[in-house]
Design a protein around this motif. Structure first.
Motif, PDB file in Angstrom:
ATOM      1  N   ASP A  99       0.856  -1.197   0.000  1.00 53.76           N
ATOM      2  CA  ASP A  99       0.000   0.000   0.000  1.00 53.76           C
ATOM      3  C   ASP A  99       0.885   1.238   0.000  1.00 53.76           C
ATOM      4  O   ASP A  99       1.121   1.871   1.030  1.00 53.76           O
ATOM      5  N   ASP A 101       0.672   4.292  -0.937  1.00 49.38           N
ATOM      6  CA  ASP A 101       0.205   5.609  -0.481  1.00 49.38           C
ATOM      7  C   ASP A 101      -0.451   5.556   0.899  1.00 49.38           C
ATOM      8  O   ASP A 101      -0.935   6.567   1.405  1.00 49.38           O
ATOM      9  N   ASP A 103      -3.190   4.379   2.199  1.00 51.00           N
ATOM     10  CA  ASP A 103      -4.602   4.718   2.426  1.00 51.00           C
ATOM     11  C   ASP A 103      -5.447   3.506   2.837  1.00 51.00           C
ATOM     12  O   ASP A 103      -6.664   3.617   2.937  1.00 51.00           O
ATOM     13  N   THR A 105      -5.927   0.795   1.201  1.00 57.39           N
ATOM     14  CA  THR A 105      -6.471   0.046   0.070  1.00 57.39           C
ATOM     15  C   THR A 105      -5.369  -0.184  -0.960  1.00 57.39           C
ATOM     16  O   THR A 105      -4.370   0.536  -0.996  1.00 57.39           O
ATOM     17  N   LEU A 106      -5.577  -1.211  -1.784  1.00 55.99           N
ATOM     18  CA  LEU A 106      -4.683  -1.457  -2.912  1.00 55.99           C
ATOM     19  C   LEU A 106      -5.461  -1.305  -4.209  1.00 55.99           C
ATOM     20  O   LEU A 106      -6.608  -1.753  -4.301  1.00 55.99           O
ATOM     21  N   GLU A 110      -1.150  -2.467  -7.540  1.00 57.68           N
ATOM     22  CA  GLU A 110      -0.510  -2.776  -6.253  1.00 57.68           C
ATOM     23  C   GLU A 110      -0.851  -4.200  -5.822  1.00 57.68           C
ATOM     24  O   GLU A 110       0.002  -4.948  -5.333  1.00 57.68           O
TER      25      GLU A 110
HETATM   26 CA   LIG Z   1      -3.220   2.433  -1.452  1.00 58.24          CA
END
Ligand SMILES: [Ca+2]
Ligand SMILES: [Ca+2]
Ligand SMILES: [Ca+2]
Length: 171
Positions: A99, A101, A103, A105-106, A110
């Motif tokens: 992940d 960034d 956040d 979520t992928l 990713e």
């Molecule tokens: Ca992410």
């Protein structure tokens, strides 16, 4: 799919060279490979965490401490309790590596990078992503990912697990 069949598929993924035994090196390579796939260095705190959790898991999985995990060792250990206390933290740490960034979520790229690093064929990863992206927003959430694998390894209904581990032969 029954639990034994589901566990066989997971074991086949873990046994990267297909010799019937998961070696310590094969297991520990997972964190390293996931880190590389995400462009992270070995001293990245998330990589250190994933390795530490992996070491802890391995110590339990290789019950007789001979440096290899047979399917019988794996099957004797795997289950809901082992998943919740040991596997889920490892899977979460590997998810966090991917992940980039942060956040929670992928996206498809990713997710595919992560699961390919963990020895699943890219097509399987893409199919699993499609199953997991129930909101069709192009993102897979951490909790949903872990819950779907839990369902797979504990013998529950897991379309994601069948997509990820099934489909084409692994290893
Ligand atoms: Ca992410
Ligand atoms: Ca092996
Ligand atoms: Ca062993």
């Amino acid at each position: 799919m029954d639990q034994a069949a589901a566990q066989r598929l997971v074991f086949a993924m873990l046994d990267a060279d297909g010799d019937g035994v998961v070696s310590r090196a094969e297991y520990m390579a997972r964190a390293t490979n996931a880190a590389r796939a995400a462009g992270r260095e070995d001293d990245d705190p998330l990589v250190v965490t994933a390795r530490t959790l992996g070491e802890r898991a391995w110590a339990l999985m290789d019950a007789d401490g001979d440096g290899g995990m047979t399917f019988d060792e794996y099957a004797a250990w795997a289950g809901a309790e082992a998943f919740d206390t040991v596997c889920a933290p490892v899977l979460g740490a590997l998810f966090d590596l991917a992940d980039t960034d942060g956040d929670g979520t992928l996206d498809l790229a990713e997710f595919t990078a992560l699961r390919t690093a963990l020895n699943n064929p890219p097509a399987n990863a893409e199919a699993a992503f499609a199953v997991l992206d129930t909101q069709h927003d192009g993102r897979v959430r951490r909790a949903d990912y872990i819950a779907s694998i839990r369902s797979h390894v504990t013998g529950g209904n897991s379309p994601m697990g069948e997509a990820l581990y099934g489909g084409v032969p692994v290893g």
